[in-house]
Design an enzyme around this catalytic site. Structure first.
Site, PDB file in Angstrom:
ATOM      1  N   SER A 166      44.528  32.314  41.099  1.00 38.46           N
ATOM      2  CA  SER A 166      44.870  33.643  40.612  1.00 38.46           C
ATOM      3  C   SER A 166      46.343  33.959  40.752  1.00 38.46           C
ATOM      4  O   SER A 166      46.842  34.870  40.104  1.00 38.46           O
ATOM      5  CB  SER A 166      44.046  34.691  41.373  1.00 38.46           C
ATOM      6  OG  SER A 166      44.300  34.611  42.777  1.00 38.46           O
ATOM      7  N   THR A 222      36.073  31.309  43.359  1.00 39.18           N
ATOM      8  CA  THR A 222      36.731  30.705  42.207  1.00 39.18           C
ATOM      9  C   THR A 222      38.164  31.176  42.018  1.00 39.18           C
ATOM     10  O   THR A 222      38.985  30.445  41.460  1.00 39.18           O
ATOM     11  CB  THR A 222      35.936  30.988  40.923  1.00 39.18           C
ATOM     12  OG1 THR A 222      35.816  32.409  40.759  1.00 39.18           O
ATOM     13  CG2 THR A 222      34.559  30.367  40.996  1.00 39.18           C
ATOM     14  N   CYS A 223      38.480  32.395  42.433  1.00 39.09           N
ATOM     15  CA  CYS A 223      39.848  32.885  42.264  1.00 39.09           C
ATOM     16  C   CYS A 223      40.844  32.108  43.112  1.00 39.09           C
ATOM     17  O   CYS A 223      42.047  32.117  42.841  1.00 39.09           O
ATOM     18  CB  CYS A 223      39.931  34.371  42.612  1.00 39.09           C
ATOM     19  SG  CYS A 223      38.976  35.422  41.491  1.00 39.09           S
ATOM     20  N   PHE A 224      40.332  31.455  44.156  1.00 39.69           N
ATOM     21  CA  PHE A 224      41.215  30.735  45.073  1.00 39.69           C
ATOM     22  C   PHE A 224      40.888  29.247  45.142  1.00 39.69           C
ATOM     23  O   PHE A 224      41.385  28.533  46.008  1.00 39.69           O
ATOM     24  CB  PHE A 224      41.113  31.358  46.475  1.00 39.69           C
ATOM     25  CG  PHE A 224      41.338  32.834  46.479  1.00 39.69           C
ATOM     26  CD1 PHE A 224      40.287  33.721  46.576  1.00 39.69           C
ATOM     27  CD2 PHE A 224      42.619  33.342  46.347  1.00 39.69           C
ATOM     28  CE1 PHE A 224      40.492  35.090  46.563  1.00 39.69           C
ATOM     29  CE2 PHE A 224      42.839  34.713  46.333  1.00 39.69           C
ATOM     30  CZ  PHE A 224      41.771  35.595  46.435  1.00 39.69           C
TER      31      PHE A 224
END
Length: 531
Positions: free
Chosen positions: A475, A497-499
């Site tokens: 992100s 999922t963002c990381f």
């Protein structure tokens, strides 16, 4: 003021002499500060002149072609493209090269793309390096160049530049996962071209997940898969394999097919602007048509293998004395009805002979590959042009465009393991069996299972080319694949999922790890839920 008050409380001049001494010390400190600031300013100006003298490339993006300076520019461009790699350039062709400046990561924005103010060579400079660098290095430079151009705005920055990402309003898109194509299509139909430049904020109905980039990437992945759903009739399988797709000449069975193709083109452009990869598997012909590259009868091999073999036979054999009954026309079937199409004026009356067979093959191939699906392609390209100026893509070939849109076609387990990061006690060593078991499992899986795992953790099954896992994004830009340890082995693996984080419990056996990880991938999928 707090510091001054504290100083006065600890030191109060008791006499006139003390006061004079105090004033003198204060004056000397001020003089020293002014001299120091002046010295710093002089040093900065000196370094700036030195940089301008040695490295003119840093302003190449604002130069005309006539201002290209040769060896000095080339050396700096090479350094920009290779970063931590060493490339040997023949001194006889370039002369003595001055040491290029160091490129700092601070030139990249939050999403990892090059910011508009970043110093970067123009496209002519990059093309001049083709004989000296690998295809991967050249592509990486072109990709960063495109990012910089896209950041300027749709008109290339000729008017007001696009505001910073943090200053733009979010483009809110709410979709149902099982209707992701139709819901997205309906919402994008009312979005203006200007608003398409705003950052996305995706929400899946019934799922809990804050979109810091991971949900958007998951949306791109889910949407790109639905593009090829047979129920829409837009694409058919390639004749060469069962996983790449070509535009269907019979897509007109869907009355909205041209609007759908325009939407698909818009999504491709938006993904390029956002720096996201699509789970798209187009044939090479599709990429050539997007770029307006010339096609030949060899491209027929991916459309119709038997037809291609017939064309090859026609070219390789003498037709003298043979009556094949072929004319410069073709019958087109449209749901049971046949229509005769002339390939050239009065083509129905013109027989194919030894002398004109090559013209016939070229015209017939052109019709099959272009005219029969020209409406669909024009709609797709019109949607793409809403976001990306088509002229910017002309600097890429069809191979590079495929990499630009879809990333690496193969997931390399060795590269994956090499660029993984471990947290909370895990490490890739002999005394950490869970990590050894994890990579043993990944290496045993086929490409599909590796793609499922990668999508489970990152929101996409693609890896950027040519960086591989080294260039994986999160992100906030570059974010490696992370494996985080938790001690509770009764739970399933989870993902942020963002990381790009896999939350992996400390299991007691290989079998337990394999069972639970597979269960997590298939049962929880990549849906965003409260953990």
């Amino acid at each position: 003021m707090v510091g001054v008050s504290a100083f006065q409380e600890t030191w109060e001049p008791a006499s006139t002499g003390d006061r004079l001494e105090f004033l003198f010390m204060t004056w000397m400190s001020s003089v020293a500060m002014v001299v120091s600031l002046a010295g710093c300013a002089w040093h900065r100006r000196r370094m700036q002149r030195r940089r301008e003298g040695y490295h003119g490339l840093w302003n190449l993006h604002s130069r005309s072609d006539a201002e290209w300076e040769g060896p000095a520019d080339l050396a700096a461009a090479i350094q920009l493209s290779i970063n931590d790699h060493i490339v040997s350039i023949p001194p006889t062709s370039l002369g003595i090269l001055p040491p290029p400046p160091v490129r700092h990561d601070s030139s990249h924005g939050r999403d990892g793309r090059v910011s508009p103010s970043a110093d970067y060579p123009n496209i002519k400079s990059i093309n001049d390096l083709k004989e000296h660098l690998s295809a991967g290095s050249i592509f990486k430079m072109k990709r960063d160049w495109l990012s910089r151009e896209l950041a300027k705005g749709r008109d290339g920055g000729k008017s007001e530049p696009s505001p910073a990402r943090s200053e733009r309003k979010l483009l809110q898109v709410v979709v149902r996962r099982d209707h992701v194509f139709q819901d997205s299509y309906l919402q994008f139909a009312s979005i203006s071209d200007d608003d398409l430049r705003n950052p996305l904020s995706i929400h899946f109905v019934g799922e809990v997940g804050r979109d810091d980039g991971g949900v958007t990437r998951d949306w791109y992945s889910a949407l790109s898969k639905e593009i090829f759903n047979p129920q829409y009739g837009l694409f058919t399988f390639s004749a060469a394999d069962d996983y790449t797709f070509q535009i269907s000449p019979n897509s007109g069975i869907n009355p909205d097919h041209l609007d759908y193709f325009r939407f698909i083109g818009t999504i491709v452009g938006k993904a390029l602007l956002d720096g996201c990869l699509l789970d798209a598997h187009f044939t090479r012909l599709v990429y050539k048509r997007i770029l307006d590259k010339p096609v030949s009868y060899h491209d027929m091999a991916t459309v119709d293998v038997q037809f291609y073999k017939s064309l090859v036979w026609l070219l390789e054999n003498k037709l003298d004395g043979m009556d094949l009954g072929l004319t410069f026309s073709v019958d087109r079937e449209n749901f049971g009805a046949y229509e005769e199409i002339e390939l050239k004026p009065k083509g129905k009356e013109l027989l194919v002979t030894e002398q004109n067979k090559r013209e016939y093959v070229d015209l017939l191939s052109g019709w099959r590959l272009k005219e029969s699906v020209d409406g669909q392609f024009q709609a797709l390209k019109a949607g793409l042009a809403r976001v990306v100026d088509p002229s910017l893509l002309q600097n890429f070939d069809e191979n590079e465009l495929e990499w630009l849109i879809g990333g690496l076609p193969v997931i390399d387990a060795v590269d994956w393991r090499k660029n993984a990061v471990y947290k909370a006690g895990y490490r890739d060593s002999a005394d950490c069996p869970v990590i050894r078991w994890f990579w043993q499992l990944v290496e045993s899986w086929d490409q599909e299972m590796r793609a499922r795992l990668l999508q489970f953790v990152t929101g996409t099954s693609k890896v950027p080319y040519p960086d591989g896992f080294k260039g994986l994004r999160g992100s906030e830009g570059i974010r490696p694949f992370h494996i985080v340890r938790v001690s509770d082995s009764s739970r399933l693996p989870q993902a942020h999922t963002c990381f790009n984080e896999l939350i992996l419990p400390d299991y007691g056996s290989f079998e337990e790890l394999a069972t639970n990880l597979t269960t997590a991938i298939f049962e929880t999928g990549n849906q965003f839920q409260l953990r």
